[in-house]
Motif scaffolding. Structure first.
Motif, PDB file in Angstrom:
ATOM      1  N   THR A  88      -0.937   8.723  -1.663  1.00  0.00           N
ATOM      2  CA  THR A  88       0.322   8.054  -1.308  1.00  0.00           C
ATOM      3  C   THR A  88       0.531   6.764  -2.094  1.00  0.00           C
ATOM      4  OG1 THR A  88      -0.603   6.689   0.493  1.00  0.00           O
ATOM      5  CG2 THR A  88       0.072   8.948   1.053  1.00  0.00           C
ATOM      6  N   ILE A  89      -0.500   6.319  -2.797  1.00  0.00           N
ATOM      7  CA  ILE A  89      -0.435   5.049  -3.523  1.00  0.00           C
ATOM      8  C   ILE A  89      -0.150   5.320  -5.006  1.00  0.00           C
ATOM      9  CG2 ILE A  89      -1.659   2.917  -4.105  1.00  0.00           C
ATOM     10  CD1 ILE A  89      -1.085   3.308  -1.113  1.00  0.00           C
ATOM     11  N   PRO A  90       0.897   4.696  -5.579  1.00  0.00           N
ATOM     12  CA  PRO A  90       1.197   4.907  -7.010  1.00  0.00           C
ATOM     13  C   PRO A  90      -0.006   4.543  -7.895  1.00  0.00           C
ATOM     14  CG  PRO A  90       2.997   3.737  -5.912  1.00  0.00           C
ATOM     15  CD  PRO A  90       1.875   3.812  -4.927  1.00  0.00           C
ATOM     16  N   TYR A  91      -0.063   5.191  -9.045  1.00  0.00           N
ATOM     17  CA  TYR A  91      -1.216   5.047  -9.940  1.00  0.00           C
ATOM     18  C   TYR A  91      -1.479   3.580 -10.307  1.00  0.00           C
ATOM     19  CZ  TYR A  91      -4.104   5.540 -14.118  1.00  0.00           C
ATOM     20  OH  TYR A  91      -5.105   5.419 -15.049  1.00  0.00           O
ATOM     21  N   GLU A  92      -0.438   2.864 -10.740  1.00  0.00           N
ATOM     22  CA  GLU A  92      -0.625   1.472 -11.157  1.00  0.00           C
ATOM     23  C   GLU A  92      -1.126   0.612  -9.998  1.00  0.00           C
ATOM     24  OE1 GLU A  92      -0.663  -0.012 -14.007  1.00  0.00           O
ATOM     25  OE2 GLU A  92      -0.261   1.886 -15.041  1.00  0.00           O
ATOM     26  N   GLU A  93      -0.614   0.882  -8.796  1.00  0.00           N
ATOM     27  CA  GLU A  93      -1.052   0.123  -7.624  1.00  0.00           C
ATOM     28  C   GLU A  93      -2.512   0.415  -7.310  1.00  0.00           C
ATOM     29  OE1 GLU A  93      -1.186  -2.375  -4.348  1.00  0.00           O
ATOM     30  OE2 GLU A  93       0.241  -2.286  -6.014  1.00  0.00           O
ATOM     31  N   SER A  94      -2.947   1.668  -7.506  1.00  0.00           N
ATOM     32  CA  SER A  94      -4.355   2.027  -7.283  1.00  0.00           C
ATOM     33  C   SER A  94      -5.263   1.231  -8.218  1.00  0.00           C
ATOM     34  CB  SER A  94      -4.570   3.527  -7.511  1.00  0.00           C
ATOM     35  OG  SER A  94      -3.870   4.291  -6.569  1.00  0.00           O
ATOM     36  N   ILE A  95      -4.867   1.116  -9.488  1.00  0.00           N
ATOM     37  CA  ILE A  95      -5.663   0.355 -10.453  1.00  0.00           C
ATOM     38  C   ILE A  95      -5.693  -1.126 -10.056  1.00  0.00           C
ATOM     39  CG2 ILE A  95      -5.834  -0.376 -12.857  1.00  0.00           C
ATOM     40  CD1 ILE A  95      -6.588   2.544 -12.427  1.00  0.00           C
ATOM     41  N   GLU A  96      -4.564  -1.641  -9.569  1.00  0.00           N
ATOM     42  CA  GLU A  96      -4.505  -3.045  -9.156  1.00  0.00           C
ATOM     43  C   GLU A  96      -5.449  -3.298  -7.976  1.00  0.00           C
ATOM     44  OE1 GLU A  96      -3.641  -7.011  -9.125  1.00  0.00           O
ATOM     45  OE2 GLU A  96      -3.209  -5.504 -10.677  1.00  0.00           O
ATOM     46  N   ARG A  97      -5.527  -2.351  -7.049  1.00  0.00           N
ATOM     47  CA  ARG A  97      -6.427  -2.505  -5.905  1.00  0.00           C
ATOM     48  C   ARG A  97      -7.890  -2.474  -6.361  1.00  0.00           C
ATOM     49  NH1 ARG A  97      -3.294   0.532  -0.802  1.00  0.00           N
ATOM     50  NH2 ARG A  97      -1.321  -0.566  -1.167  1.00  0.00           N
ATOM     51  N   LEU A  98      -8.176  -1.686  -7.405  1.00  0.00           N
ATOM     52  CA  LEU A  98      -9.528  -1.708  -7.990  1.00  0.00           C
ATOM     53  C   LEU A  98      -9.836  -3.101  -8.567  1.00  0.00           C
ATOM     54  CD1 LEU A  98     -10.272   1.576 -10.006  1.00  0.00           C
ATOM     55  CD2 LEU A  98     -11.337   0.754  -7.906  1.00  0.00           C
TER      56      LEU A  98
END
Length: 759
Positions: A88-98
């Motif tokens: 449910t989380i967009p790809y760019e947002e997933s990388i930002e959370r990393l």
């Protein structure tokens, strides 16, 4: 800061639950750990506290999106920096959370196992220093488990690919010894320390109810516990829809959840349940591991699940806050057939299918055992059991076991007289003295024991037959239509060498009544207005912050608040479940309610029992008038039991009417419409409805004409029941679909009926 300091500061607890501290200490020392702990035992704290103490971040591999969302919301409310990544989380947002995990802005990152597929994301993840990897619901890795997920098989490969191996921990609520061994091998945890805490959940009360009218029981139970949050599990989507419609028809605030619904509808249903917008959720097992709601007070299984692993996990959704809760399984012989069908329709290999059948047989044994239900579950999972628990359904009913040898002998003699050639339904009909077509055509009225139990309900006799099977006096043989055979144990009884002890016939109905009337809550603070005021404030705050109410404070915390009645913020900080962060955030608002001395006891809502009683009388009056029209005994139309079910269920269509036990298609078509019209009135009226009765009588007359004209054809296909009802009410336009000859026959029949009526 040590583990106890973290426990108090963030979670508001003064002491650890059993074994929690041992698990935490082992993890903090850097040891790999596998922990098998029941739902509600505090598994999450066992990895959340070490995560806060470790220097680097922790990732938690979790199988369901909804579970991540709930747990992250709860952690955030406690002042713990956490987040999640999934589909449910967009790809760019997933990388930002990393990146935030790398920077130390968050300490815990929840992650779906599918995210571990080799990709740019996993390349980035490999560069993040990790102190710990947590595998939640670890039984999903085992093909011998009840919830195998192939994506979990990728976890070990991912861990092995990391440049530096972090501490690895695995947690699950239930695991047989076979599943435990498979988890160790599949996750690379052969050298891990294993903590197997007792699976017992003392706050849960288990009960199996056989032979009850399931829809009636559910309506009565949910209405009796209208302020409590509960889950009703069904084995099929169709059953979910049926039970959901039943509850909504009676004005009960219910939701539903199954895999056949759109994603958005499922998400909204789960949110409504979490936010207490609906009090009861009707669902398949698709609504399972994603539930982090702590105040579920009851879980009812409308149908038997596929295994004890599945049952204990689903039932374990109740009472996560430690308060007393009930787990009720409504069992009928058809349930096993449904599960066998589902197994046969699966695409598993032969070994897996054999394992599924093995688990199913254990589940059936649980439903039919007369021993302690809690001990049966614990023994299945390899735990040592001692004394019976004393408060499960079987322990309670066991105190009422009596000598039923005379009744048993009648049953066994009937089966012997019929040469062990028939199933439970026909045997029950013989003993009850039924005049059904099956009895008459086979001339079974001549059976020596025919009608010897006419004073018992046929449903009670069938329940007794199931109990005799469970206790080893009878056995089923043959598929799909099983017949009953006597065992040596029954022959000993017939020879007068053994006695039979069990529940009196009809005890199931009494047990069902007791389960409905039994109040879950024994805590007196819940009956006071103060608890309700605290709960209303919690709901208000939850809506302001757009989080589920249990995220603010659990029911157990509100109970403690209402009992202790803290006078200041210092006292409030000592309340179970109030940590430093929540004390600062919510303490003053709750304290204001607690210091309000103008406390009033909340008045209980008036029940609708008076209206129900009045409606039942109207149905009986209608039945009596209809019986006079068609020249039959009133109870041969619909029994008192069926009329009571109509009042409870309030069917609105013939299809819904047919689902009531004891009616069926023929009776629904013949007599149903007048009853449906009366049930459709919001306020029962004492006015007679003679037109409806005459229409039903005319329908029965015309039905015989239709069956004669249909010849070898199926009557309803030749001229439908609906058309027949319209013709009986005076609408002759429906005859246009028939041949001229057949239409003329119907017109002549109508004239004949008018002459009969005028006599």
């Amino acid at each position: 800061m040590g583990p106890s300091d973290v426990l108090k500061r963030y979670f508001g607890y003064d002491a650890f639950r059993p074994r929690q501290r041992e698990v935490i200490d082992a993890i903090v020392k850097g040891e790999d750990v596998m922990a098998i702990m029941p739902t509600g035992a505090g598994k999450s704290i066992c990895f959340q506290i070490p995560a806060l103490l470790f220097p680097h971040g922790t990732i938690i591999i979790s199988p369901l999106i909804s579970l991540m969302k709930d747990q992250v919301e709860t952690l955030t409310e406690q002042g713990i920096p956490a987040s999640f990544v999934n589909s449910t989380i967009p790809y760019e947002e997933s990388i930002e959370r990393l990146r935030n995990l790398y920077r130390g802005k968050i300490k815990l990152l929840y992650m779906a196992p599918e995210k571990l597929e080799p990709s740019y994301f996993t390349q980035c993840l490999a560069q993040v220093p990790l102190s710990m990897i947590v595998i939640d619901e670890a039984h999903c890795v085992s093909q011998w488990g009840h919830d195998f997920r192939p994506s979990y098989r990728k976890i070990k490969d991912f861990i092995d690919s990391l440049p530096r191996r972090p501490v690895v921990t695995a947690f699950t609520a239930t695991a047989t010894p076979l599943v435990e061994a498979d988890m160790k091998e599949s996750l690379g945890l052969e050298k891990a320390r294993v903590f197997r805490t007792g699976l017992d959940r003392p706050n849960l009360s288990f009960r199996v109810i056989q032979g009850a009218a399931k829809e009636d029981f559910i309506l009565r139970y949910v209405k009796s516990h209208k302020k409590e949050s509960g889950i009703i599990y069904c084995a099929t989507r169709k059953a979910v829809d049926t039970v959901y419609d039943l509850l909504r028809r009676r004005g009960i605030n219910a939701g539903r959840y199954h895999a056949g619904m759109e994603d958005e509808d499922r998400r909204q249903a789960q949110e409504d349940f979490s936010f207490d917008n609906v009090t009861v959720m009707v669902a398949t097992n698709a609504f399972g591991m994603g539930i982090d709601k702590s105040n579920v007070r009851y879980v009812i299984h409308y149908q038997m699940p596929k295994s004890l692993e599945a049952y204990y996990q689903e039932a374990g959704r109740a009472g996560r806050d430690g308060a007393k809760s009930e787990c009720i399984l409504l069992y009928s012989g058809q349930d096993a057939g449904i599960q066998r069908y589902l197994i046969e329709q699966g695409n598993q290999d032969e070994d897996q299918r054999k394992m599924d059948y093995h688990r199913l047989n254990a589940m059936v044994d649980y439903c039919q055992t007369t021993s302690c239900l809690r001990n049966f579950i614990l023994a299945y999972f390899g735990e040592k059991v001692t004394e019976p628990c004393g408060h499960c359904g079987n322990c309670e009913s066991g105190k009422g076991r009596v000598d039923i040898t005379d009744m048993a002998v009648l049953v066994f003699k009937t089966i012997r007289s019929l040469h062990e050639r028939f199933g439970a339904s026909l045997i029950a009909d013989v003993l009850h003295g039924s005049h059904s077509r099956a009895i008459v055509e086979r001339k079974l009225e001549d059976t020596p024991t025919y009608g010897k139990l006419s004073f018992e309900k046929a449903s009670h006799i069938k329940s007794a037959l199931n109990n005799f099977i469970a206790d080893g006096y009878l056995r089923r043989e043959g598929e799909p239509y099983a017949v009953l055979k006597l065992t040596d144990k029954a022959r000993q009884v017939l020879a007068g060498r053994e006695k039979v002890y069990g529940l009196a016939f009809g005890a199931e109905s009494v047990m069902a009544d007791a389960a409905v009337e039994k109040k879950i809550d024994r805590n007196p603070v819940r009956r006071g207005g103060l608890f309700e005021k605290l709960r209303k404030l919690r709901t208000l705050i939850a809506r302001e912050e757009q989080v589920p109410p249990f995220v603010v404070f659990s029911d157990a915390t509100l109970e403690d608040m209402a009992a202790v009645k803290p006078k200041n913020l210092e006292d409030m900080g000592k309340v179970h479940g109030v940590g430093a962060f929540k004390l600062e955030k919510y303490g003053a608002r709750f304290l204001e309610v607690l210091l309000d001395q103008n406390e009033e006891e909340e008045k209980e809502e008036e029940t609708d029992s008076h209206e129900d009683s009045a409606l039942l009388e109207e149905l009986k009056n209608l039945r009596r008038r209809m019986a006079g029209e068609v020249h039959k005994a009133p109870k041969s139309i619909f029994s008192d039991e069926i009329l009571s079910s109509m009042v409870l269920q309030r069917p609105g269509t013939l299809e819904e009417l047919k689902r009531i036990r004891g009616i069926g298609s023929k009776k629904a078509a013949a007599y149903g419409m007048p009853f449906l019209r009366l049930l459709g009135n919001n306020v029962p009226t004492a006015q007679p409805v003679p037109a409806d009765i005459r229409q039903s009588a005319c329908f029965l007359f015309l039905k015989k004409v239709r069956d004669r004209l249909a010849g070898g054809r199926k009557g309803d296909a030749f001229f439908s029941d609906e058309s027949l009802h319209r013709l009986a009410s005076g609408d002759s336009s429906v005859l246009s679909s028939l041949s001229e000859r057949d239409a003329a026959e119907f017109r002549k029949a109508l004239e004949t009926y008018k002459k009969i009526r005028s006599c």
